[in-house]
Design an enzyme around this catalytic site. Structure first.
Site, PDB file in Angstrom:
ATOM      1  N   GLU A  30       0.870  -1.174   0.000  1.00 29.37           N
ATOM      2  CA  GLU A  30       0.000   0.000   0.000  1.00 29.37           C
ATOM      3  C   GLU A  30       0.906   1.222   0.000  1.00 29.37           C
ATOM      4  O   GLU A  30       1.813   1.314   0.831  1.00 29.37           O
ATOM      5  CB  GLU A  30      -0.878   0.029   1.253  1.00 29.37           C
ATOM      6  CG  GLU A  30      -1.895  -1.081   1.336  1.00 29.37           C
ATOM      7  CD  GLU A  30      -2.728  -1.008   2.614  1.00 29.37           C
ATOM      8  OE1 GLU A  30      -2.520  -0.085   3.434  1.00 29.37           O
ATOM      9  OE2 GLU A  30      -3.580  -1.885   2.797  1.00 29.37           O
ATOM     10  N   GLN A  48      -5.532  15.533  -5.617  1.00 33.07           N
ATOM     11  CA  GLN A  48      -5.002  15.415  -6.970  1.00 33.07           C
ATOM     12  C   GLN A  48      -3.772  14.523  -6.958  1.00 33.07           C
ATOM     13  O   GLN A  48      -2.942  14.620  -6.058  1.00 33.07           O
ATOM     14  CB  GLN A  48      -4.631  16.809  -7.495  1.00 33.07           C
ATOM     15  CG  GLN A  48      -4.061  16.843  -8.896  1.00 33.07           C
ATOM     16  CD  GLN A  48      -3.817  18.271  -9.378  1.00 33.07           C
ATOM     17  OE1 GLN A  48      -4.617  19.159  -9.139  1.00 33.07           O
ATOM     18  NE2 GLN A  48      -2.713  18.475 -10.077  1.00 33.07           N
ATOM     19  N   HIS A  63       9.933  24.219  -6.407  1.00 30.53           N
ATOM     20  CA  HIS A  63       8.595  24.734  -6.670  1.00 30.53           C
ATOM     21  C   HIS A  63       7.748  24.859  -5.407  1.00 30.53           C
ATOM     22  O   HIS A  63       7.891  24.079  -4.477  1.00 30.53           O
ATOM     23  CB  HIS A  63       7.841  23.795  -7.627  1.00 30.53           C
ATOM     24  CG  HIS A  63       8.547  23.548  -8.918  1.00 30.53           C
ATOM     25  ND1 HIS A  63       8.462  22.344  -9.579  1.00 30.53           N
ATOM     26  CD2 HIS A  63       9.350  24.333  -9.676  1.00 30.53           C
ATOM     27  CE1 HIS A  63       9.169  22.406 -10.704  1.00 30.53           C
ATOM     28  NE2 HIS A  63       9.725  23.594 -10.776  1.00 30.53           N
ATOM     29  N   LYS A  72       2.502  17.419  -0.200  1.00 34.36           N
ATOM     30  CA  LYS A  72       2.752  16.386  -1.207  1.00 34.36           C
ATOM     31  C   LYS A  72       3.267  15.110  -0.561  1.00 34.36           C
ATOM     32  O   LYS A  72       4.098  15.156   0.348  1.00 34.36           O
ATOM     33  CB  LYS A  72       3.796  16.876  -2.222  1.00 34.36           C
ATOM     34  CG  LYS A  72       3.366  18.076  -3.032  1.00 34.36           C
ATOM     35  CD  LYS A  72       4.479  18.555  -3.940  1.00 34.36           C
ATOM     36  CE  LYS A  72       4.035  19.768  -4.742  1.00 34.36           C
ATOM     37  NZ  LYS A  72       5.136  20.308  -5.575  1.00 34.36           N
ATOM     38  N   HIS A 119       9.847  22.466  -3.120  1.00 34.43           N
ATOM     39  CA  HIS A 119      10.161  21.068  -3.409  1.00 34.43           C
ATOM     40  C   HIS A 119      10.850  20.933  -4.767  1.00 34.43           C
ATOM     41  O   HIS A 119      10.526  21.658  -5.711  1.00 34.43           O
ATOM     42  CB  HIS A 119       8.867  20.241  -3.412  1.00 34.43           C
ATOM     43  CG  HIS A 119       9.053  18.848  -3.902  1.00 34.43           C
ATOM     44  ND1 HIS A 119       8.579  18.431  -5.135  1.00 34.43           N
ATOM     45  CD2 HIS A 119       9.674  17.782  -3.355  1.00 34.43           C
ATOM     46  CE1 HIS A 119       8.900  17.159  -5.309  1.00 34.43           C
ATOM     47  NE2 HIS A 119       9.565  16.744  -4.250  1.00 34.43           N
ATOM     48  N   TYR A 132       3.146  11.871  -7.312  1.00 33.56           N
ATOM     49  CA  TYR A 132       2.876  12.605  -6.081  1.00 33.56           C
ATOM     50  C   TYR A 132       1.400  12.928  -5.920  1.00 33.56           C
ATOM     51  O   TYR A 132       0.709  13.246  -6.866  1.00 33.56           O
ATOM     52  CB  TYR A 132       3.739  13.859  -5.947  1.00 33.56           C
ATOM     53  CG  TYR A 132       3.821  14.783  -7.132  1.00 33.56           C
ATOM     54  CD1 TYR A 132       3.218  16.037  -7.112  1.00 33.56           C
ATOM     55  CD2 TYR A 132       4.543  14.425  -8.272  1.00 33.56           C
ATOM     56  CE1 TYR A 132       3.331  16.909  -8.183  1.00 33.56           C
ATOM     57  CE2 TYR A 132       4.655  15.284  -9.345  1.00 33.56           C
ATOM     58  CZ  TYR A 132       4.043  16.526  -9.295  1.00 33.56           C
ATOM     59  OH  TYR A 132       4.154  17.385 -10.363  1.00 33.56           O
ATOM     60  N   LYS A 171      11.479  27.784 -17.212  1.00 33.02           N
ATOM     61  CA  LYS A 171      10.813  28.340 -16.033  1.00 33.02           C
ATOM     62  C   LYS A 171      11.682  28.177 -14.786  1.00 33.02           C
ATOM     63  O   LYS A 171      11.807  29.100 -13.978  1.00 33.02           O
ATOM     64  CB  LYS A 171       9.458  27.640 -15.843  1.00 33.02           C
ATOM     65  CG  LYS A 171       8.621  28.201 -14.723  1.00 33.02           C
ATOM     66  CD  LYS A 171       7.190  27.682 -14.768  1.00 33.02           C
ATOM     67  CE  LYS A 171       7.115  26.179 -14.768  1.00 33.02           C
ATOM     68  NZ  LYS A 171       5.724  25.686 -14.714  1.00 33.02           N
ATOM     69  N   ASP A 172      12.306  27.005 -14.643  1.00 34.83           N
ATOM     70  CA  ASP A 172      13.136  26.768 -13.467  1.00 34.83           C
ATOM     71  C   ASP A 172      14.435  27.583 -13.501  1.00 34.83           C
ATOM     72  O   ASP A 172      15.003  27.898 -12.454  1.00 34.83           O
ATOM     73  CB  ASP A 172      13.457  25.277 -13.321  1.00 34.83           C
ATOM     74  CG  ASP A 172      12.254  24.485 -12.826  1.00 34.83           C
ATOM     75  OD1 ASP A 172      11.251  25.101 -12.432  1.00 34.83           O
ATOM     76  OD2 ASP A 172      12.328  23.236 -12.830  1.00 34.83           O
TER      77      ASP A 172
END
Length: 194
Positions: A30, A48, A63, A72, A119, A132, A171-172
């Site tokens: 699990e 999500q 981020h 997360k 993160h 995640y 972007k990063d």
């Protein structure tokens, strides 16, 4: 209990090790059970699930979302990554500190990162599939980030980078530097602003 919850030196961050059952056919475990997580005091609600695939040398991060912060629970489905969380909770004794952990498809370990953290991760294997669970939805207009090589935070990526320079998204590459005088989140992970 099907999990071992290992607290990190930074309050709120946990390595989660599931009990893996294996035999000649393969394995079963699990990767999340609400009852067990709640017993451990991790009473988040996930809304999500996301999955990404990245090749060796890719670094994603650091981020966070501002007004819609996401807790997360991250895990590697296949491959191996170095996963990092940076404490952005003003008032925390570890504000501006980071903690990193190797996640892989052999131990099946997971990393829980609550709201109020940045993160990111670096891919160590030829390819990695990363999964995640998030406590809030993705809001593209709300996302922000900190440079992966910020000199104040000074994450030691040296043994976790495939090459001298990581593969980054545009972007990063454009994230801002960490501001030690700024108030990002309060101690509970609620956005304060900076």
């Amino acid at each position: 209990m099907a999990f071992e919850f290992i607290p990190s030196p930074i309050a709120g961050l946990y390595e989660v090790r599931p009990t893996v059952y294996g035999d000649s056919r393969g394995y079963f475990f699990e990767n999340y059970n609400q009852k067990d997580f709640h017993k451990a005091g991790l009473c988040m609600q996930f809304v999500q699930d996301n999955q990404s695939s990245s090749r060796k040398g890719v670094l994603r991060g650091l981020h966070f979302q501002k007004r819609h912060p996401q807790g997360k629970l991250v895990q590697v489905i296949s491959g191996r990554v170095y996963d990092v969380a940076v404490d952005l909770r003003k008032g925390s004794p570890t504000f501006g500190h980071y903690y990193g952990i190797v996640l892989d498809d052999e131990t099946h370990n997971e990393f829980y990162i609550p709201e109020g953290f940045a993160h990111g991760f670096s891919v160590l294997s030829d390819n990695a599939v990363f999964s995640y669970k998030c406590t809030d939805f993705y809001h593209p207009e709300d996302e922000a980030g900190i440079m992966w090589n910020d000199p104040t935070i000074h994450i030691d990526w040296t043994q976790y980078l495939f090459q001298s320079a990581p593969v980054l998204s545009e972007k990063d590459k454009a994230h801002s530097l960490f501001d030690a005088d700024a108030a990002y989140f309060d101690i509970h992970g609620t956005w304060i602003g900076r």
